[in-house]
Design a protein around this motif. Structure first.
Motif, PDB file in Angstrom:
ATOM      1  N   GLU A   1      25.923  30.069 -14.628  1.00  0.00           N
ATOM      2  CA  GLU A   1      26.782  31.606 -14.745  1.00  0.00           C
ATOM      3  C   GLU A   1      25.744  32.597 -14.500  1.00  0.00           C
ATOM      4  O   GLU A   1      26.194  33.568 -14.094  1.00  0.00           O
ATOM      5  CB  GLU A   1      26.561  31.700 -16.567  1.00  0.00           C
ATOM      6  N   GLN A   2      24.385  32.224 -14.374  1.00  0.00           N
ATOM      7  CA  GLN A   2      23.505  33.506 -13.869  1.00  0.00           C
ATOM      8  C   GLN A   2      23.254  33.552 -12.338  1.00  0.00           C
ATOM      9  O   GLN A   2      22.783  34.361 -11.672  1.00  0.00           O
ATOM     10  CB  GLN A   2      22.279  33.131 -14.701  1.00  0.00           C
ATOM     11  N   ALA A   3      23.424  32.291 -11.767  1.00  0.00           N
ATOM     12  CA  ALA A   3      23.284  32.252 -10.364  1.00  0.00           C
ATOM     13  C   ALA A   3      24.025  33.401  -9.580  1.00  0.00           C
ATOM     14  O   ALA A   3      25.036  33.759  -9.742  1.00  0.00           O
ATOM     15  CB  ALA A   3      23.591  30.857  -9.904  1.00  0.00           C
ATOM     16  N   ASP A   4      23.074  33.930  -8.419  1.00  0.00           N
ATOM     17  CA  ASP A   4      23.579  34.796  -7.505  1.00  0.00           C
ATOM     18  C   ASP A   4      24.200  33.971  -6.497  1.00  0.00           C
ATOM     19  O   ASP A   4      25.095  34.366  -5.681  1.00  0.00           O
ATOM     20  CB  ASP A   4      22.520  35.736  -6.988  1.00  0.00           C
ATOM     21  N   LEU A   5      23.587  32.745  -5.954  1.00  0.00           N
ATOM     22  CA  LEU A   5      24.025  32.083  -5.012  1.00  0.00           C
ATOM     23  C   LEU A   5      23.981  30.663  -5.262  1.00  0.00           C
ATOM     24  O   LEU A   5      22.761  30.102  -5.911  1.00  0.00           O
ATOM     25  CB  LEU A   5      23.101  32.217  -3.799  1.00  0.00           C
ATOM     26  N   ILE A   6      24.648  29.674  -5.064  1.00  0.00           N
ATOM     27  CA  ILE A   6      24.552  28.355  -5.061  1.00  0.00           C
ATOM     28  C   ILE A   6      24.569  27.439  -4.105  1.00  0.00           C
ATOM     29  O   ILE A   6      25.460  27.546  -3.320  1.00  0.00           O
ATOM     30  CB  ILE A   6      25.701  27.756  -6.306  1.00  0.00           C
ATOM     31  N   ALA A   7      23.552  26.697  -3.739  1.00  0.00           N
ATOM     32  CA  ALA A   7      23.492  25.924  -2.539  1.00  0.00           C
ATOM     33  C   ALA A   7      23.577  24.577  -2.981  1.00  0.00           C
ATOM     34  O   ALA A   7      23.156  23.981  -3.963  1.00  0.00           O
ATOM     35  CB  ALA A   7      22.004  25.799  -2.091  1.00  0.00           C
ATOM     36  N   ALA A   8      24.894  24.018  -2.388  1.00  0.00           N
ATOM     37  CA  ALA A   8      25.480  22.730  -3.071  1.00  0.00           C
ATOM     38  C   ALA A   8      25.543  21.853  -1.658  1.00  0.00           C
ATOM     39  O   ALA A   8      26.036  22.140  -0.841  1.00  0.00           O
ATOM     40  CB  ALA A   8      26.724  22.860  -3.580  1.00  0.00           C
ATOM     41  N   GLU A   9      25.480  20.344  -2.174  1.00  0.00           N
ATOM     42  CA  GLU A   9      25.502  19.239  -1.142  1.00  0.00           C
ATOM     43  C   GLU A   9      27.049  19.376  -0.652  1.00  0.00           C
ATOM     44  O   GLU A   9      27.303  19.210   0.382  1.00  0.00           O
ATOM     45  CB  GLU A   9      25.076  18.028  -1.740  1.00  0.00           C
ATOM     46  N   ASP A  10      28.030  19.343  -1.649  1.00  0.00           N
ATOM     47  CA  ASP A  10      29.317  19.437  -1.371  1.00  0.00           C
ATOM     48  C   ASP A  10      29.931  20.640  -2.114  1.00  0.00           C
ATOM     49  O   ASP A  10      30.058  20.570  -3.283  1.00  0.00           O
ATOM     50  CB  ASP A  10      30.285  18.161  -1.683  1.00  0.00           C
ATOM     51  N   THR A  11      30.206  21.649  -1.339  1.00  0.00           N
ATOM     52  CA  THR A  11      30.984  22.908  -2.120  1.00  0.00           C
ATOM     53  C   THR A  11      32.052  22.446  -2.993  1.00  0.00           C
ATOM     54  O   THR A  11      32.319  23.066  -4.269  1.00  0.00           O
ATOM     55  CB  THR A  11      31.004  24.104  -1.216  1.00  0.00           C
ATOM     56  N   ARG A  12      32.956  21.468  -2.547  1.00  0.00           N
ATOM     57  CA  ARG A  12      34.201  21.634  -3.386  1.00  0.00           C
ATOM     58  C   ARG A  12      33.772  20.697  -4.414  1.00  0.00           C
ATOM     59  O   ARG A  12      34.443  21.051  -5.615  1.00  0.00           O
ATOM     60  CB  ARG A  12      35.162  20.534  -2.348  1.00  0.00           C
ATOM     61  N   ARG A  13      32.783  19.760  -4.688  1.00  0.00           N
ATOM     62  CA  ARG A  13      32.574  18.897  -5.764  1.00  0.00           C
ATOM     63  C   ARG A  13      31.819  19.912  -6.696  1.00  0.00           C
ATOM     64  O   ARG A  13      32.095  19.740  -8.026  1.00  0.00           O
ATOM     65  CB  ARG A  13      31.712  17.643  -5.373  1.00  0.00           C
ATOM     66  N   THR A  14      31.014  20.617  -6.120  1.00  0.00           N
ATOM     67  CA  THR A  14      30.301  21.657  -7.131  1.00  0.00           C
ATOM     68  C   THR A  14      31.165  22.565  -7.727  1.00  0.00           C
ATOM     69  O   THR A  14      30.908  22.919  -8.702  1.00  0.00           O
ATOM     70  CB  THR A  14      29.216  22.484  -6.370  1.00  0.00           C
ATOM     71  N   GLY A  15      32.074  23.235  -6.840  1.00  0.00           N
ATOM     72  CA  GLY A  15      33.098  23.928  -7.358  1.00  0.00           C
ATOM     73  C   GLY A  15      33.969  23.293  -8.637  1.00  0.00           C
ATOM     74  O   GLY A  15      34.171  23.997  -9.854  1.00  0.00           O
ATOM     75  N   LEU A  16      34.392  22.413  -8.282  1.00  0.00           N
ATOM     76  CA  LEU A  16      35.155  21.418  -9.364  1.00  0.00           C
ATOM     77  C   LEU A  16      34.142  20.953 -10.550  1.00  0.00           C
ATOM     78  O   LEU A  16      34.790  21.444 -11.805  1.00  0.00           O
ATOM     79  CB  LEU A  16      35.486  20.144  -8.867  1.00  0.00           C
ATOM     80  N   LEU A  17      32.944  20.838 -10.405  1.00  0.00           N
ATOM     81  CA  LEU A  17      32.215  20.422 -11.664  1.00  0.00           C
ATOM     82  C   LEU A  17      32.127  21.954 -12.397  1.00  0.00           C
ATOM     83  O   LEU A  17      31.973  22.002 -13.746  1.00  0.00           O
ATOM     84  CB  LEU A  17      30.621  20.166 -11.051  1.00  0.00           C
ATOM     85  N   ARG A  18      31.849  23.102 -11.721  1.00  0.00           N
ATOM     86  CA  ARG A  18      31.563  24.408 -12.573  1.00  0.00           C
ATOM     87  C   ARG A  18      32.986  24.680 -13.125  1.00  0.00           C
ATOM     88  O   ARG A  18      33.008  25.022 -14.395  1.00  0.00           O
ATOM     89  CB  ARG A  18      31.384  25.425 -11.270  1.00  0.00           C
ATOM     90  N   GLU A  19      34.061  24.342 -12.593  1.00  0.00           N
ATOM     91  CA  GLU A  19      35.322  24.591 -13.526  1.00  0.00           C
ATOM     92  C   GLU A  19      35.610  23.680 -14.697  1.00  0.00           C
ATOM     93  O   GLU A  19      35.737  23.973 -15.595  1.00  0.00           O
ATOM     94  CB  GLU A  19      36.507  24.149 -12.560  1.00  0.00           C
ATOM     95  N   ARG A  20      35.002  22.541 -14.416  1.00  0.00           N
ATOM     96  CA  ARG A  20      34.996  21.292 -15.554  1.00  0.00           C
ATOM     97  C   ARG A  20      34.116  21.799 -16.699  1.00  0.00           C
ATOM     98  O   ARG A  20      34.369  21.449 -17.896  1.00  0.00           O
ATOM     99  CB  ARG A  20      34.827  20.249 -15.162  1.00  0.00           C
ATOM    100  N   LEU A  21      33.096  22.670 -16.354  1.00  0.00           N
ATOM    101  CA  LEU A  21      32.200  22.851 -17.435  1.00  0.00           C
ATOM    102  C   LEU A  21      32.532  24.070 -17.771  1.00  0.00           C
ATOM    103  O   LEU A  21      31.833  24.638 -18.920  1.00  0.00           O
ATOM    104  CB  LEU A  21      30.850  22.876 -16.708  1.00  0.00           C
ATOM    105  N   GLY A  22      33.454  24.825 -17.713  1.00  0.00           N
ATOM    106  CA  GLY A  22      34.051  26.153 -18.182  1.00  0.00           C
ATOM    107  C   GLY A  22      33.406  27.321 -17.850  1.00  0.00           C
ATOM    108  O   GLY A  22      33.059  28.405 -18.364  1.00  0.00           O
ATOM    109  N   VAL A  23      32.557  27.130 -16.529  1.00  0.00           N
ATOM    110  CA  VAL A  23      31.739  28.512 -16.299  1.00  0.00           C
ATOM    111  C   VAL A  23      32.687  29.392 -15.662  1.00  0.00           C
ATOM    112  O   VAL A  23      33.566  29.259 -14.715  1.00  0.00           O
ATOM    113  CB  VAL A  23      30.901  28.057 -15.041  1.00  0.00           C
ATOM    114  N   THR A  24      32.630  30.693 -16.300  1.00  0.00           N
ATOM    115  CA  THR A  24      33.436  31.895 -15.900  1.00  0.00           C
ATOM    116  C   THR A  24      32.862  32.520 -14.695  1.00  0.00           C
ATOM    117  O   THR A  24      33.567  33.241 -13.972  1.00  0.00           O
ATOM    118  CB  THR A  24      33.543  32.749 -16.979  1.00  0.00           C
ATOM    119  N   ARG A  25      31.447  32.651 -14.345  1.00  0.00           N
ATOM    120  CA  ARG A  25      31.125  33.297 -13.020  1.00  0.00           C
ATOM    121  C   ARG A  25      31.357  32.521 -11.979  1.00  0.00           C
ATOM    122  O   ARG A  25      30.972  31.404 -12.030  1.00  0.00           O
ATOM    123  CB  ARG A  25      29.564  33.834 -13.428  1.00  0.00           C
TER     124      ARG A  25
END
Length: 284
Positions: A35-59
Motif C-alpha cells: 500500500e505504501q510503496a512508490d515503486l515495486i521491483a518484482a521478479e515477475d510483474t504479472r505474478r506480483t500484480g495478481l498477488l497484490r490483487e488477491r491481497l486486496g491492495v488498493t494502491r
C-alpha cells in the motif's frame, strides 16, 4: 503483542518475503508495504500484480521487472529511485529476495550508494524444509541448486562429502532422482535425508529416509522440491591403513573407486592417488 502497521521512511528499499504457496502466509506488514510503496521491483510483474490483487491492495504503485536476466541492468535505475526519495519494495515470485532469487545485485548497489535497506520477514522454503526434515538444525548450510552437468555435480559433492553441517538444497523435480543417485554415490547410500515437496500447499509432503531409499522413490515426482541431507559424522584423523579400509567400505556400498578415494582423501589428508593405487593393489 500489539500489531503495528509497517513504518516506512522515504528513500528506503524494503526486501519483503512473499507466500511460497499459501496466500494466508502473507503478513499484514507485506500488505502495508504494498500500500505504501512508490515503486515495486518484482521478479515477475504479472505474478506480483495478481498477488497484490488477491491481497486486496488498493494502491497501484508502478511495477518494474527485476529478474535473473536483467537485474544487473535494472539495479542502477531501482537504487536511483530510492536515492530520489521513493519507497522501493523488492519482491520475488515466492519467498525471500536474494535467497536463490533476484535481489543480491540490488542490495549490493544500495549498500555501495549508502541507501538504507530493511527487511519484512516471511516464508522461506529452505528454512521450512529444515524445520520439517528431522535433521539437526543447530548448524546447517544452504547450497542452493546443484550443478546440472554431471562432472560439475560430482566435483561439488566431493567437496561437500565431509561437510558436518546439515545441508539444504533446492532441486528440480526432473533432476531429483539423478541428484539423489549422485548423492548416494558420493556420500554413501546410508546417509539420512529428507525430500520436502510442495511446502505450504495442498499436497505438501515430506519423505524421510536414506539416500538410497529416497532415490528409489523419487521417480515421476512433481512440484517444488527442497532436499535436506544430514551432515557427515565427525571424523578423527585417519592413517593410511584406516583410510584404505574406508575407501573399500564406500566401494562395497556402490561408490566408484575414484570418487571414494577423493572423498576419503579430503577427510584424511592421505593422497587420493595413493589410496586409489593401494585399493587397486589389494583387489588384485
Amino acid at each position: 503483542m500489539r500489531v503495528e502497521q509497517f513504518s516506512w521512511d522515504i528513500g528506503v528499499i524494503a526486501l519483503a518475503a512473499t507466500p511460497i504457496g499459501n496466500l494466508a502466509d502473507a503478513t499484514p506488514r507485506l500488505v502495508s508495504a504494498f500500500e505504501q510503496a512508490d515503486l515495486i521491483a518484482a521478479e515477475d510483474t504479472r505474478r506480483t500484480g495478481l498477488l497484490r490483487e488477491r491481497l486486496g491492495v488498493t494502491r497501484r504503485a508502478p511495477l518494474v521487472s527485476c529478474h535473473e536476466h536483467n537485474e544487473t541492468a535494472k539495479a542502477e535505475q531501482i537504487v536511483s529511485c530510492a536515492a530520489e526519495g521513493q519507497r522501493v519494495l523488492l519482491v520475488t515470485d515466492a519467498g525471500m529476495p536474494t535467497v536463490s532469487d533476484p535481489g543480491y545485485v540490488i542490495v549490493q548497489a544500495a549498500i555501495k550508494r549508502g541507501i538504507p535497506l530493511t527487511v519484512l520477514p516471511g516464508p522461506s522454503a529452505p528454512l521450512l524444509a529444515l524445520a520439517l526434515s528431522g535433521m539437526p538444525t543447530d548448524r546447517f548450510c544452504f547450497e542452493g541448486f546443484l550443478p546440472r552437468k554431471q562432472a560439475a555435480l560430482m566435483r561439488r559433492l566431493e567437496v561437500l562429502s565431509s561437510e558436518e553441517r546439515t545441508m539444504v538444497f533446492l532441486e528440480s523435480p526432473r533432476r531429483l532422482a539423478s541428484s539423489l543417485s549422485a548423492l548416494a554415490q558420493v556420500f554413501g547410500v546410508d546417509r539420512p535425508a529428507a525430500v520436502c515437496r510442495e511446502l505450504t500447499k495442498v499436497h505438501e509432503e515430506v519423505w524421510r529416509g536414506t539416500l538410497s531409499e529416497l532415490k528409489d522413490k523419487a521417480k515421476d515426482v512433481r512440484g517444488e522440491i527442497v532436499l535436506v541431507v544430514a551432515g557427515a559424522s565427525p571424523q578423527t584423523p585417519l592413517n593410511e591403513e584406516e583410510a584404505v579400509k574406508l575407501v573399500l567400505s564406500r566401494v562395497e556400498k556402490g561408490q566408484r573407486l575414484k570418487d571414494a578415494a577423493k572423498a576419503v582423501a579430503a577427510q584424511s589428508g592421505v593422497s587420493a592417488k595413493a589410496l586409489y593405487n593401494r585399493v587397486l593393489a589389494e583387489r588384485k
